[in-house]
Design an enzyme around this catalytic site. Sequence first.
Site, PDB file in Angstrom:
ATOM      1  N   ASP A 162       0.876  -1.181   0.000  1.00 48.44           N
ATOM      2  CA  ASP A 162       0.000   0.000   0.000  1.00 48.44           C
ATOM      3  C   ASP A 162       0.909   1.225   0.000  1.00 48.44           C
ATOM      4  O   ASP A 162       1.572   1.506   1.002  1.00 48.44           O
ATOM      5  CB  ASP A 162      -0.908  -0.007   1.235  1.00 48.44           C
ATOM      6  CG  ASP A 162      -1.676   1.304   1.378  1.00 48.44           C
ATOM      7  OD1 ASP A 162      -2.275   1.741   0.385  1.00 48.44           O
ATOM      8  OD2 ASP A 162      -1.659   1.894   2.485  1.00 48.44           O
ATOM      9  N   GLU A 206      -1.361  -1.337  -4.221  1.00 49.30           N
ATOM     10  CA  GLU A 206      -2.334  -0.236  -4.277  1.00 49.30           C
ATOM     11  C   GLU A 206      -1.575   1.075  -4.123  1.00 49.30           C
ATOM     12  O   GLU A 206      -0.806   1.239  -3.180  1.00 49.30           O
ATOM     13  CB  GLU A 206      -3.384  -0.342  -3.177  1.00 49.30           C
ATOM     14  CG  GLU A 206      -4.408   0.784  -3.275  1.00 49.30           C
ATOM     15  CD  GLU A 206      -5.329   0.909  -2.068  1.00 49.30           C
ATOM     16  OE1 GLU A 206      -6.198   1.798  -2.082  1.00 49.30           O
ATOM     17  OE2 GLU A 206      -5.160   0.153  -1.101  1.00 49.30           O
ATOM     18  N   GLU A 225      -3.594  10.049  -3.901  1.00 47.39           N
ATOM     19  CA  GLU A 225      -2.850  11.307  -4.004  1.00 47.39           C
ATOM     20  C   GLU A 225      -1.485  11.122  -4.644  1.00 47.39           C
ATOM     21  O   GLU A 225      -0.855  12.089  -5.064  1.00 47.39           O
ATOM     22  CB  GLU A 225      -2.689  11.935  -2.619  1.00 47.39           C
ATOM     23  CG  GLU A 225      -1.694  11.237  -1.708  1.00 47.39           C
ATOM     24  CD  GLU A 225      -2.254  10.002  -1.010  1.00 47.39           C
ATOM     25  OE1 GLU A 225      -1.585   9.466  -0.099  1.00 47.39           O
ATOM     26  OE2 GLU A 225      -3.355   9.556  -1.371  1.00 47.39           O
ATOM     27  N   HIS A 262     -27.444  -2.147  -6.488  1.00 44.30           N
ATOM     28  CA  HIS A 262     -26.454  -1.835  -7.520  1.00 44.30           C
ATOM     29  C   HIS A 262     -27.193  -1.851  -8.848  1.00 44.30           C
ATOM     30  O   HIS A 262     -27.600  -2.921  -9.314  1.00 44.30           O
ATOM     31  CB  HIS A 262     -25.324  -2.860  -7.541  1.00 44.30           C
ATOM     32  CG  HIS A 262     -24.403  -2.767  -6.361  1.00 44.30           C
ATOM     33  ND1 HIS A 262     -24.529  -3.570  -5.260  1.00 44.30           N
ATOM     34  CD2 HIS A 262     -23.356  -1.949  -6.122  1.00 44.30           C
ATOM     35  CE1 HIS A 262     -23.585  -3.261  -4.380  1.00 44.30           C
ATOM     36  NE2 HIS A 262     -22.867  -2.276  -4.880  1.00 44.30           N
ATOM     37  N   HIS A 266      -1.877   1.518   7.346  1.00 47.99           N
ATOM     38  CA  HIS A 266      -1.246   1.205   6.064  1.00 47.99           C
ATOM     39  C   HIS A 266      -1.040  -0.302   5.926  1.00 47.99           C
ATOM     40  O   HIS A 266      -1.160  -0.861   4.832  1.00 47.99           O
ATOM     41  CB  HIS A 266       0.090   1.925   5.947  1.00 47.99           C
ATOM     42  CG  HIS A 266      -0.017   3.418   6.008  1.00 47.99           C
ATOM     43  ND1 HIS A 266      -0.694   4.165   5.067  1.00 47.99           N
ATOM     44  CD2 HIS A 266       0.452   4.309   6.919  1.00 47.99           C
ATOM     45  CE1 HIS A 266      -0.626   5.447   5.383  1.00 47.99           C
ATOM     46  NE2 HIS A 266       0.062   5.562   6.493  1.00 47.99           N
TER      47      HIS A 266
END
Length: 1056
Positions: free
Chosen positions: A13, A496, A500, A580, A715
């Site tokens: 991550d 991932e 940002e 959905h 994280h």
Amino acid sequence: MQTTNLSYILGLDLGIASVGWAVVEINENEDPIGLIDVGVRIFERAEVPKTGESLALSRRLARSTRRLIRRRAHRLLLAKRFLKREGILSTIDLEKGLPNQAWELRVAGLERRLSAIEWGAVLLHLIKHRGYLSKRKNESQTNNKELGALLSGVAQNHQLLQSDDYRTPAELALKKFAKEEGHIRNQRGAYTHTFNRLDLLAELNLLFAQQHQFGNPHCKEHIQQYMTELLMWQKPALSGEAILKMLGKCTHEKNEFKAAKHTYSAERFVWLTKLNNLRILEDGAERALNEEERQLLINHPYEKSKLTYAQVRKLLGLSEQAIFKHLRYSKENAESATFMELKAWHAIRKALENQGLKDTWQDLAKKPDLLDEIGTAFSLYKTDEDIQQYLTNKVPNSVINALLVSLNFDKFIELSLKSLRKILPLMEQGKRYDQACREIYGHHYGEANQKTSQLLPAIPAQEIRNPVVLRTLSQARKVINAIIRQYGSPARVHIETGRELGKSFKERREIQKQQEDNRTKRESAVQKFKELFSDFSSEPKSKDILKFRLYEQQHGKCLYSGKEINIHRLNEKGYVEIDHALPFSRTWDDSFNNKVLVLASENQNKGNQTPYEWLQGKINSERWKNFVALVLGSQCSAAKKQRLLTQVIDDNKFIDRNLNDTRYIARFLSNYIQENLLLVGKNKKNVFTPNGQITALLRSRWGLIKARENNNRHHALDAIVVACATPSMQQKITRFIRFKEVHPYKIENRYEMVDQESGEIISPHFPEPWAYFRQEVNIRVFDNHPDTVLKEMLPDRPQANHQFVQPLFVSRAPTRKMSGQGHMETIKSAKRLAEGISVLRIPLTQLKPNLLENMVNKEREPALYAGLKARLAEFNQDPAKAFATPFYKQGGQQVKAIRVEQVQKSGVLVRENNGVADNASIVRTDVFIKNNKFFLVPIYTWQVAKGILPNKAIVAHKNEDEWEEMDEGAKFKFSLFPNDLVELKTKKEYFFGYYIGLDRATGNISLKEHDGEISKGKDGVYRVGVKLALSFEKYQVDELGKNRQICRPQQRQPVR
């Protein structure tokens, strides 16, 4: 503790200042079966946090200023030496001081003969204050406000000198500036008194002519020539070959330099990229432009200065329902945004047409190679002479002269002109850049590495220009290699990248603002919900708020039936459902734009169909027409309306798009790892970059709560989720969701069912990677004694407790850098430094009340003090507003600044010890032990620069000259840098954390919890005295936070 027989997935991550990682064991089918290891690496982001500026910017500007001052001083030194050699000035003259009425002498020199010392003073004054000289004709067309103000001042003064009122700049300065404004030099931030250097050269020549006429013996031709050279010499701007050395080579053609951004070929490449990538959403379907539409648009940007999305809509004749993909319709008049602008093309066109060369332009517009030459010349060369020399014999002089007045280009792209000329013909046919690259070069990113290695090679800095991203990827590489050394090569790597990462500071601020707006909307919805359901016993959950937001967005109607939804029954079980619209099992789209609020009774038979399929949109049924009308009349965004009205979906494309992160950084890292790192997985592609929304969905469905604000451990949580998002897990979830969509009642009643395709039994529970997944992950990530707690809490999963289980310890990258700003910018008077006081001149616009109280001579000028205090009080203590208009003493004299006293116990002496500046940062702290007490010696950047190794240790609340000397009786222990790991034991407490900094006033150090836990200390920070500590040790920690060892004693290192 190492193993090389482990089959595992490495989950990462990545954020702008963090790398979360997880090692998840897999079986022979690559299904996750257990958590082996997990951790977090934290580092300083490679930018100024408050402004987003490059860390190098302030140093570059300071270095530029120092060089400017050094060049001016050297110029004056050369002038003084020359004047001494010529007998105009003597050493005694320079030591005693020259006449200080230089402006008056420059005017007097036009009327009478000047003495030798007066003449020397005038010449030195001209060399010192030599105005501004532009090297480009078109510099006035700048977007730089400061440069624009300077050029405006220069032009205005040049215009004044054309009149008969003023013969020279000196005469203008005395007769106008001094007389009308009371000062000659520029005041803060103003450039109205700046002169053109050519006007000063004219004054120098006039002075020599007049003095020669008056019989001054020091006006010989060689003196005039040398002084002229000193006045006019200017370091050439970086240009031509110098820029090429810094430029770098093409991604594909390794021997070719990058092309200028403002060449015809580069602009054509950008235009064709945008044109071929443009996607239109209509009735929910996504499509590219057909060839006829491409031809309608392809010449339009060359005909008008800008092509907007609104113009594209009109040219293509799109329906009102059609929208452009990736255009943010949340903004007002979104389609007024520019789709394409050929800045160089139109800049050249306007430059020639403005000089009456329209026919020449029409001929030049048909010659792309010449336009490439022009774009290259104006990007590479920075003086008119160099540009003219480069373009001579290529284009007519009339064209060159016209362009010199208007053009000023810079910046380059990653491809060369040679590469562009190969790629563009294929892109003209409608092929995307990546398709054209593969056809020509066999690869999108340049030549692929044919050999993988066990450890990941260094990240190529030339391919990642963003320093924030480069630091993150470099730290990720360290973590990856450390894990491989511990556990061997991974089967797969899942990554991932934070939303940002890769964004500019401005874009990140916009994202932050958008998140704050969303948070405000949610909070408003919560408040409305509480007011509406005042008897609601507990805090509303996210699902409750989502229902309420959808209710408002849909005007309180069920989109499938058009029936009114009773708002008071929103919380009633079985009354409404969040559906959905495009089935999750077919799209993996869990976004807000795919969710609708419908009556449960209307949703029973929809199953895993789209609204278009279920409401018989194919035959344009009444139900479909009503649905379309309800959607178009709702408050849904344009993108959501398109989503809900989708008519045809390609399940595989939808899933692939929603599962995979397609941003550049994710693609780059994925390809780089795939091509360079040995991966032992059985698939051809073993690197997966999941979309952040999918990670959030899985984290939520698996019951993992992410508390960002509390500490850095979250994280690691994301890294585990990312690692477990395997293809097999995706298939299990898809089957479960499809089963739930088709048989919702069986899920509610916890019935199992057999998948007709695979024969596998489908559990009525959302699939988890393994049994007790949530409990095990939370214990491993958040508990400080996971081995003990796992035994107690998960006795039915003994395999969770293995040899690699240990508490998560966050690793932080220490800052070893010892260079930087030497001292603070503000220079204060050092006349009273012996009293522990410095004197600083403060502009009134920065005069805060506490500074006013320390005004020099406050008792001797009570009226001035009272007047300033009253003005501040009148404007609510805001000095900028209070002194926006001039302030005058009682006698009528304007006051622009006052002197204030400040306590000055330490600092850096500058300007031959006449000034003092505050210390900058402490870059190293040396720890000593003396008489069983610990002492701290701070080392500042200015000491490093001068090679000074200080030997005085802080004594609390004492001046530096009273600090304790570390003599032979003191023993050096270790040096501390920011983010070094330390262990500190006192009589009452024990600390084990990262060193942040030192308070020189008290001698206390600041320590941070390894994970930044804000509930401990004061916002996660402890301030501790070390002098009487029982023990004080420094530790070394690896990238994984696993290997923590006491640093061995060593000799004290010099600072340089």
